[in-house]
Design an enzyme around this catalytic site. Structure first.
Site, PDB file in Angstrom:
ATOM      1  N   CYS A  79       0.833  -1.217   0.000  1.00 51.90           N
ATOM      2  CA  CYS A  79       0.000   0.000   0.000  1.00 51.90           C
ATOM      3  C   CYS A  79       0.858   1.254   0.000  1.00 51.90           C
ATOM      4  CB  CYS A  79      -0.913   0.004   1.214  1.00 51.90           C
ATOM      5  SG  CYS A  79      -2.087  -1.361   1.241  1.00 51.90           S
ATOM      6  N   PHE A  80       2.009   1.160   0.670  1.00 54.74           N
ATOM      7  CA  PHE A  80       2.877   2.332   0.808  1.00 54.74           C
ATOM      8  C   PHE A  80       4.142   2.213  -0.026  1.00 54.74           C
ATOM      9  CE2 PHE A  80       0.613   1.519   4.829  1.00 54.74           C
ATOM     10  CZ  PHE A  80      -0.205   2.637   4.834  1.00 54.74           C
TER      11      PHE A  80
END
EC number: 2.3.2.26
Length: 877
Positions: free
Chosen positions: A843-844
């Site tokens: 996600c990051f």
């Protein structure tokens, strides 16, 4: 109806004819007020441009007739507020003001006695008659010595004697709107008295009240009734009267007071419904023409011109109602001059000025198309045709605008070349904000003249960098961008993608509005189908929250992985929904044989939604469409050259048929071909006639082109028309309301869609990857970082993609490289055992590495990751 206005004289006759003659007496026609005749005379001279500011006073002096014995001096008093207005002069004390009147009712011969006062108004007399006879005031007409008494006059105005006989008659219904005429009469009379210098208490307020009354009575039943009603205002010459009153005011307080009725009328026009606004155009056009003559530099004229532009936008272009070029062309030229001056100054035109400019152009363009006998585009110079002068002047304006915008865009390019040297982007971009709307108008004007379109295209192509910058910065959702598509060669991939993506609604990221999906990896396609197909389009606009069963990971990284995995299943040939292109295994088109599955319509609609959602979320899923499929989505015809990269065998065969010598082709019996096509689906062979009784029609040199066209149409369009239709429906669901499917695909080349769905075709650049990676817990100079990039450089392309997928859930790099990803990538140090496998937070965009003691251990661990997560490209299944 048209805006072909009544002449001033006709408008007076129209007003007069709306009032009946006295019952039984043809020779006693209602005499229209003296002030109307003089107002019409003023209006006629203004229309003929016989009046200028220097001579306005002379016309004003002659506008109001004076009775014998009245002071001939021009002693007018215009109240600046209600408080400044005083009551009328009292009658001489020595003269008795009480009257006894005998009112004879023509309908029945009955006579009644009414007591009144010389200082009473006629309206008050009407009210007393109503009280006695119960006849409504609106139906009463009082005649004295052959004249009809007007409501606002005092009885003393008519020199009515004691015991005078009056005749009460009913009004014949010769007009649909008697109250409206009466209301306008009251406005005209009040203007007349104010101009004459009478001291009226609340004179301007009376006019304003009557204007409000006039608008509140506008009918709503049908267009014709609305048109007739609103035409009353201009037909009565009320605009001329109000403008003359305004122009005659010398002091600012008086001028401000006099302008309020005009402003009130204009504001009420804007407040009407759109179908009613159209019919206000004649009156507002009158105000504009008159104010342009008497006060062209004042704000009131500018405001009236703006209102006219707004009303012109409401005109129905279907032909029921139109304006004439001569009526609005002067205003368009004025606004063009304003815009050019602002462009030359460098500060850029205001959005308000450009909007006004645009509001006049559309109806002007429609008027030119309907009034010029030539077909467009036309060649200059023109000779002896209607609107010759206007058409040539418009071309001069076009040339000036084009050259001015070329200079402006040159300044943009100069700024782009100096970007990063301290230039203020905010201040500069503010001056550019209206460049695109001006270019849009220039492009529209160019359609009128031969060669003009090419001049615009040449200019934009030479200023491609600035043109693309303007589009990316200022083209917004909801604007009309179709004109830009006419200059596709002057755009780049980023611009075309930007224009297409604006057709989607913005994805809402609010957590409580997200569409949640919990999917079992082992049943990925079926469960994804249920979640996406069963959702409303509005629910999918709220964003997607994705989670796999028995897994803790959530967030954008998991969503990106789901998009990749579900598309891999949809386009897996084993599922029989899509086929690979015979000559390019990377590309897909709907499978004609998929119709054997009764669920196939739903799955194609589901696929359309998924592909649209992937584009909305800017996820590269690795799917490429073949050209015939893309062209059908864009609503375009498929030609022979379009199948060249899709089916080389068929392309070569058709090419040979078309290029054979006609004599040889016919002598060979057309190669024995007829208008049929042989197909094979799921092992079953079939013959399809390309046209009615095609099996009986032999192909020859004359009809072979038709045969090839029908062959291509059957093979690439008809055979999959239902599948394409279902896919289109699903894709369209995700577009903004009212946006047709072809609008999206017409904004792109096939290569653009390739870049949006798969990313760039070039090999992954380690240098680009490294440039967009930051470190946490490591320093760029650490040996582990050096080892990491050296190991990646040694890996195969597929291994690199697998590492990238593990890191980001993205297997394909955007066309613009790593800078096209949603964020930078991050290498984090993992403070655990130095022999552990790497972990990631997709996600990051985080990859977490232990501090490996040797390069060999690091390489071994990274290759395990690459091996375990390897995913072949779609073309290598």
């Amino acid at each position: 109806m048209t805006l072909n206005r009544l002449s001033a004289g006709d408008s007076t006759n129209s007003h007069r004819s709306s009032f009946s003659t006295v019952a039984g007496t043809d020779n006693h026609k209602r005499k229209f007020e003296d002030y109307a005749d003089y107002g019409v005379d003023f209006f006629q001279k203004m229309k003929k441009q016989e009046v200028d500011a220097d001579h306005i006073s002379e016309l004003q002096q002659s506008w109001i007739p004076r009775r014998s014995g009245e002071n001939s001096g021009h002693n007018r008093l215009l109240p600046s507020s209600d408080e400044e207005c005083s009551s009328s002069s009292a009658a001489a004390a020595s003269e008795s003001t009480r009257l006894q009147l005998f009112v004879r009712m023509m309908s029945g011969g009955k006579t009644i006695v009414i007591h009144a006062d010389k200082n009473d108004t006629v309206e008050k007399l009407h009210q007393r008659i109503e009280w006695k006879t119960k006849i409504p005031v609106i139906e009463q007409r009082i005649i004295y010595e052959g004249k009809q008494l007007q409501f606002e006059h005092l009885l003393s105005y008519y020199s009515i004697e004691q015991d005078a006989s009056l005749h009460l008659v009913g009004r014949m219904q010769s007009t649909e709107h008697p109250v409206a005429w009466q209301t306008i009469d009251a406005i005209m009379l009040t203007v007349s008295r104010l101009y004459r210098g009478e001291n009226l208490h609340g004179g301007i307020s009376t006019i304003n009240e009557k204007i409000v009354t006039f608008f509140t009575m506008i009918p709503v039943e049908n267009e014709d009734s609305i048109a007739k009603y609103l035409r009353i205002f201009s037909s009565s010459s009320a605009p001329a009267a109000l403008v003359m009153l305004y122009a005659s005011s010398s002091s600012e307080p008086y001028k401000s007071c006099a302008k309020s009725p005009i402003k009130l009328f204009l504001n009420n026009c804007i407040a009407l419904r759109r179908n009613q606004q159209t019919y206000c155009v004649p009156a507002v056009l009158d105000f504009c023409r008159l104010l342009r003559k008497v006060s062209p530099d004042e704000k009131l004229y500018s405001s009236s011109r703006s209102v006219l532009g707004t009303l012109l936008e409401s005109i129905d272009i279907s032909g029921r109602f139109h304006v004439f070029v001569e009526e609005i062309f002067p205003f368009f030229c004025e606004l063009a001059d304003i815009v050019v001056k602002e462009l030359v100054q460098g500060s850029g035109p205001s959005s308000s000025d450009v909007e006004k400019f645009s509001s006049f152009w559309k109806p002007l363009m429609n008027a030119i198309q309907s009034q010029v006998p030539c077909s467009f585009p036309i060649a200059l110079p023109l000779r002896n045709i209607a609107l010759e002068a206007e058409i040539e002047q418009l071309h001069r304006l076009f040339t000036i605008l084009l050259h001015t915008m070329d200079s402006c865009m040159s300044r943009v390019e100069s700024w782009l070349g100096k970007k990063g040297t301290g230039n203020s982007e905010t201040s500069m971009s503010e001056s550019w904000s209206q460049y695109l709307p001006v270019l849009k108008i220039i492009s529209s004007i160019s359609k009128i003249y031969q060669g003009a379109k090419e001049l615009v295209a040449s200019m934009l192509n030479s200023r491609k960098a600035s043109f693309c910058t303007l589009i990316l910065k200022f083209a917004k959702r909801g604007d009309d961008h179709d004109w830009i598509l006419e200059y596709m060669e002057s755009t780049n991939f980023e611009v075309r993608r930007h224009l297409a993506m604006m057709l989607f609604p913005e994805v809402k990221e609010e957590f409580d509005e997200m569409h949640e999906m919990l999917i079992d990896r082992s049943n990925l396609l079926a469960e994804s189908f249920e979640y996406i197909s069963g959702a409303s389009r509005e629910a999918l606009f709220g964003g997607l929250f994705m989670e796999f069963k028995n897994e803790e990971a959530t967030g954008p990284g998991v969503l990106r992985e789901w998009f990749y995995l579900v598309c891999r299943e949809i386009f897996n040939p084993q599922n029989a929904l899509f086929l690979r292109s015979p000559d390019d295994f990377r590309r897909f088109s709907p499978n004609p044989a998929s119709k054997v599955d009764p669920l196939h319509p739903g799955f194609f609609e589901f696929t359309g939604r998924v592909i649209a959602l992937a584009l909305m979320h800017k996820v590269q899923v690795g799917v490429l469409f073949d050209r015939p499929f893309f062209l059908q989505l864009a609503g375009l015809q498929i030609s022979l050259e379009d199948i060249k990269e899709t089916d080389r065998i068929m392309y070569n065969s058709c090419k040979e048929i078309l290029e054979m010598d006609p004599v040889s082709f016919d002598s060979s019996g057309g190669l024995g071909l007829t208008f049929v096509m042989e197909t094979e689906e799921l092992g079953k062979r079939d013959t399809i006639e390309l046209t009615d009784k095609g099996n009986d029609i032999a192909v020859n040199s004359e009809n072979r082109k038709e045969y090839v066209d029908l062959l291509i149409k059957q093979r690439f369009a008809r055979s999959i028309s239902k599948q394409v239709s279902q896919f289109s429906r699903g894709f369209t669901d995700m577009l903004s309301a009212g946006v047709p499917l072809k609008s999206f695909f017409n904004r792109l080349y096939l290569e653009d869609l390739d870049g949006m769905l798969r990313g760039g075709e070039n090999q992954i650049s380690i240098d680009d990857w490294k440039a967009h990676t930051e470190y946490n817990g490591f320093k760029e100079t650490d040996r582990q970082i050096d080892w990491f990039w050296k190991i990646l450089k040694k890996m195969t392309e597929e291994e690199k993609k697998s590492i990238l997928f593990f890191w980001t859930s993205t297997r394909f790099i955007p066309l613009e490289g790593f800078r096209g990803l949603s964020s930078k990538l991050y290498l984090y140090r993992l403070y655990e055992a130095n022999d552990r496998l790497p972990t990631s937070q997709t996600c990051f965009h985080r990859l977490c590495l232990p501090k490996y003691p040797t390069m060999a251990i690091m390489e071994q661990r990274l290759r395990v990751i690459a091996q375990d997560h390897v995913s072949s490209s779609f073309g290598n299944w």
